[in-house]
Design a protein around this motif. Structure first.
Motif, mmCIF file in Angstrom:
data_model
loop_
_atom_site.group_PDB
_atom_site.id
_atom_site.type_symbol
_atom_site.label_atom_id
_atom_site.label_comp_id
_atom_site.label_asym_id
_atom_site.label_seq_id
_atom_site.Cartn_x
_atom_site.Cartn_y
_atom_site.Cartn_z
ATOM 1 N N ARG A 1 0.807 -1.227 0.000
ATOM 2 C CA ARG A 1 0.000 0.000 0.000
ATOM 3 C C ARG A 1 0.838 1.274 0.000
ATOM 4 O O ARG A 1 0.459 2.281 0.620
ATOM 5 C CB ARG A 1 -0.966 0.023 1.192
ATOM 6 C CG ARG A 1 -2.376 -0.441 0.843
ATOM 7 C CD ARG A 1 -3.075 0.431 -0.170
ATOM 8 N NE ARG A 1 -3.327 1.801 0.233
ATOM 9 C CZ ARG A 1 -4.330 2.180 1.006
ATOM 10 N NH1 ARG A 1 -5.200 1.315 1.455
ATOM 11 N NH2 ARG A 1 -4.481 3.433 1.314
ATOM 12 N N THR A 2 2.036 1.262 -0.645
ATOM 13 C CA THR A 2 2.677 2.547 -0.896
ATOM 14 C C THR A 2 2.084 3.154 -2.159
ATOM 15 O O THR A 2 2.223 4.328 -2.422
ATOM 16 C CB THR A 2 4.209 2.426 -1.032
ATOM 17 O OG1 THR A 2 4.505 1.343 -1.906
ATOM 18 C CG2 THR A 2 4.855 2.158 0.301
ATOM 19 N N THR B 1 -1.823 3.286 -3.867
ATOM 20 C CA THR B 1 -3.200 2.916 -3.601
ATOM 21 C C THR B 1 -3.789 2.380 -4.897
ATOM 22 O O THR B 1 -3.923 3.107 -5.872
ATOM 23 C CB THR B 1 -4.011 4.135 -3.128
ATOM 24 O OG1 THR B 1 -3.334 4.688 -2.010
ATOM 25 C CG2 THR B 1 -5.412 3.722 -2.725
ATOM 26 N N SER C 1 -8.011 -0.181 3.946
ATOM 27 C CA SER C 1 -7.564 0.134 5.303
ATOM 28 C C SER C 1 -7.189 1.603 5.448
ATOM 29 O O SER C 1 -6.649 2.209 4.537
ATOM 30 C CB SER C 1 -6.331 -0.702 5.659
ATOM 31 O OG SER C 1 -6.635 -2.059 5.549
ATOM 32 N N GLY C 2 -7.466 2.126 6.632
ATOM 33 C CA GLY C 2 -7.048 3.489 6.942
ATOM 34 C C GLY C 2 -5.626 3.480 7.468
ATOM 35 O O GLY C 2 -5.044 2.426 7.691
ATOM 36 N N PRO C 3 -5.045 4.667 7.668
ATOM 37 C CA PRO C 3 -3.660 4.784 8.111
ATOM 38 C C PRO C 3 -3.381 4.029 9.406
ATOM 39 O O PRO C 3 -2.323 3.401 9.558
ATOM 40 C CB PRO C 3 -3.467 6.286 8.332
ATOM 41 C CG PRO C 3 -4.681 6.969 7.851
ATOM 42 C CD PRO C 3 -5.702 5.962 7.460
ATOM 43 N N GLU C 4 -4.335 4.054 10.337
ATOM 44 C CA GLU C 4 -4.146 3.405 11.617
ATOM 45 C C GLU C 4 -3.959 1.902 11.445
ATOM 46 O O GLU C 4 -3.023 1.287 11.953
ATOM 47 C CB GLU C 4 -5.373 3.697 12.506
ATOM 48 C CG GLU C 4 -5.086 3.688 13.981
ATOM 49 C CD GLU C 4 -3.898 4.564 14.337
ATOM 50 O OE1 GLU C 4 -3.001 4.022 15.001
ATOM 51 O OE2 GLU C 4 -3.845 5.751 13.942
ATOM 52 N N LEU D 1 -3.213 0.357 8.673
ATOM 53 C CA LEU D 1 -2.027 0.065 7.873
ATOM 54 C C LEU D 1 -0.781 0.002 8.737
ATOM 55 O O LEU D 1 0.084 -0.846 8.529
ATOM 56 C CB LEU D 1 -1.840 1.133 6.793
ATOM 57 C CG LEU D 1 -2.681 0.950 5.529
ATOM 58 C CD1 LEU D 1 -2.440 2.087 4.566
ATOM 59 C CD2 LEU D 1 -2.379 -0.382 4.853
ATOM 60 N N ARG D 2 -0.701 0.897 9.722
ATOM 61 C CA ARG D 2 0.476 0.884 10.592
ATOM 62 C C ARG D 2 0.627 -0.458 11.296
ATOM 63 O O ARG D 2 1.730 -0.952 11.470
ATOM 64 C CB ARG D 2 0.397 2.020 11.610
ATOM 65 C CG ARG D 2 1.272 3.199 11.201
ATOM 66 C CD ARG D 2 1.496 4.149 12.351
ATOM 67 N NE ARG D 2 0.304 4.931 12.634
ATOM 68 C CZ ARG D 2 -0.029 6.020 11.947
ATOM 69 N NH1 ARG D 2 0.726 6.435 10.957
ATOM 70 N NH2 ARG D 2 -1.117 6.676 12.239
ATOM 71 N N TRP E 1 1.711 -3.037 8.651
ATOM 72 C CA TRP E 1 3.089 -2.853 8.223
ATOM 73 C C TRP E 1 4.099 -3.492 9.154
ATOM 74 O O TRP E 1 5.272 -3.563 8.853
ATOM 75 C CB TRP E 1 3.394 -1.356 8.058
ATOM 76 C CG TRP E 1 2.913 -0.859 6.742
ATOM 77 C CD1 TRP E 1 2.679 -1.594 5.623
ATOM 78 C CD2 TRP E 1 2.590 0.495 6.393
ATOM 79 N NE1 TRP E 1 2.229 -0.793 4.608
ATOM 80 C CE2 TRP E 1 2.168 0.494 5.058
ATOM 81 C CE3 TRP E 1 2.625 1.707 7.092
ATOM 82 C CZ2 TRP E 1 1.783 1.650 4.390
ATOM 83 C CZ3 TRP E 1 2.243 2.853 6.424
ATOM 84 C CH2 TRP E 1 1.820 2.831 5.091
#
Lengths: 327, 169
Positions: free
Chosen positions: A64-65, A67, A88-91, A93-94, A97
């Protein structure tokens, strides 16, 4: 082995698909076009193709670098609910990752020259687990030991290391969060043969001891055959053939896979003669309709030039060709 | 395409010798095959010698007639392409050939890698420079004298394991 850690369905990554300036529509580049595959837990899944085939873009869509413009990427961590990474949202994804990590191609440019080893490898631990001081140093030293580097190098900078050592640093960094899936994008391509052999052995050892799953992106077919369980061959954004490694290398079904295999130089001078006079693969235009490989394919017919080929299953192989199994 | 342009530039004075330094290393296999075919054709047409510098043993086997293997600034083995690939004599040549994965080889085993790495040029081992990574180094010999290039069979080898080299010193 049958449980999938990653399920990619109908993934699209089209660049320039938005409206251009002044209402002009720029041409769309279909870097990844309707790609579907599964990666099984514990296996090494290879993706091969020429430059421009979309293999790196595919890797970046998974992590997901990029989209993706369409399709889904479903990741199933151990004991966790499946997550669709495209939604997925940023949260979220973290969190993901930490389970999916990447080893990059160029050990020169993927390590910040201004950060010491402890930061390069340990930054992620400081950020996600809040490790500090001795605790952090111990964890990083342990990681360095795993990849065959001496723990004394903690406070040195990447400039002090050779290509092979830097690649080991890249691997240590990828392993820092105890990932389940590691995407290795051309990770041994820039290395000398002897260092390449060391790095490949290291990757295999780590896979066994840490129960890792690899997506191994490369253009070197001999390396891919050596390390991968299953292989997908990409051509202009599509997977044209997908099968177990032995199957693809012994019985390549797609004309492109065959051409690719034929082009690999074999380190045996006796085999030189029979390879002379092979038809080298010429450049060709992308056909808008029909098979993308048609303009370079010696078996192409009118059907190939007018109609996109269906995905067929022949034996154990998935192949995208009108005449798969016949030619 | 750019590599073709480079070749055209190199050929514009009708040279007798073309030095190609890693001409296909950054290229895809399909393009590499084209460029190698092109160099082979031009070699015939212009009747010139080609000196090909590469780390890819597959490319060497594909195009070369004679091969020199270098380690830390010295030629350690020299011979025709068949001798080098079928009867490598120097431990470094042998190790190099073994460490390359080949298509059709048994899969998933560990590759016999050369241990360690090329020493820093300023920290070159005395006498034989490969001895620190060599499995066959002889104490009292390899760390004392430097082997010279001497004929062994069809090749020339700089290594004390081949007695001719010892006798020669």
């Amino acid at each position: 082995m049958s449980d999938a850690i990653l399920r990619v369905s109908n993934l699209d990554m089209h660049f320039g698909a938005t409206d251009g300036w002044f209402g002009k529509t720029p041409p769309t580049v279909r870097a990844v076009d309707d790609v579907s595959f599964e990666v099984l837990r514990g296996e090494t899944f290879g993706i091969v193709g020429e430059s421009g085939s979309g293999k790196t873009t595919l890797g970046r869509c998974i992590i997901r670098t990029h989209t993706p413009t369409g399709g889904t990427v479903e990741f199933r961590g151990k004991g966790a609910e499946p997550v669709d990474l495209t939604a997925s949202g940023p949260e979220q994804l973290r969190t993901v990752w930490r389970s999916i990590r990447m080893i990059f191609q160029d050990p020169q440019s993927s390590l910040n020259p201004r950060l010491p080893v402890i930061e390069l490898v340990g930054q992620v631990l400081r950020k996600t687990e809040g490790l500090r001081g001795k605790e952090l140093a111990d964890r990083v030293a342990d990681l360095l030991f795993r990849v065959g580097l001496r723990p004394e190098i903690l406070h040195r900078y990447p400039g002090a290391f050779s290509g092979g050592q830097r690649q080991r640093l890249g691997i240590a960094r990828a392993l820092a969060t105890n990932p389940e899936l590691v995407i290795a994008d051309e990770s041994v391509s820039a290395l000398d043969v002897s260092i390449q052999a060391q790095t490949l052995n290291l990757l295999q050892d780590l896979q066994e001891s840490l129960n890792l799953t690899y997506i191994f992106i490369a253009h070197d077919l001999a390396v891919v055959e050596h390390i991968c369980d299953r292989v997908a061959v990409m051509y202009r954004g599509q997977i044209v053939e997908l099968a177990e490694t032995g199957e693809i290398f012994e019985r390549p079904r797609h004309p492109y896979s065959r051409a690719l295999l034929n082009a690999v130089p074999i380190p045996d001078p006796r085999l030189r003669k029979e390879r002379r006079g092979r038809k080298s693969l010429t450049d060709g235009d992308v056909t808008v309709r029909g098979c993308r490989f048609a303009s370079r394919c010696s078996h192409a017919t009118d059907l190939c030039r007018s109609e996109a080929p269906p995905r067929k299953r022949i034996g154990q192989t998935d192949v995208l060709c009108h005449f798969a199994g016949e030619v | 395409m750019r590599q073709r342009a480079m070749i055209a530039m190199a050929l514009c004075c009708q040279p007798r010798l073309l030095i190609a330094d890693e001409p296909t290393t950054a290229l895809d296999v399909t393009t590499q095959a084209q460029i190698l075919d092109l160099i082979a054709d031009l070699k015939e047409e212009f009747n010139m010698g080609v000196m090909l510098i590469t780390h890819d043993l597959g490319v060497v086997a594909e195009v070369a007639e004679d091969v020199a293997v270098m380690y830390m600034g010295k030629v350690v083995e020299r011979g025709d392409v068949y001798s080098i690939f079928e009867a490598p004599k120097h431990p470094y040549t042998r190790a190099l050939l073994e460490s390359v994965p080949r298509i059709g080889m048994e899969r998933k085993h560990r590759l016999p890698a050369i241990r360690g790495m090329v020493p820093h040029p300023l920290a070159r081992p005395t006498s034989c420079s490969f001895r620190t990574r060599c499995d066959h180094a002889i104490a009292g010999v390899c760390d004392v004298r430097q082997p010279g290039l001497s004929p062994v069979g069809e090749s020339e080898v700089a290594c004390f394991l081949h007695s001719e080299a010892l006798a020669d010193e």
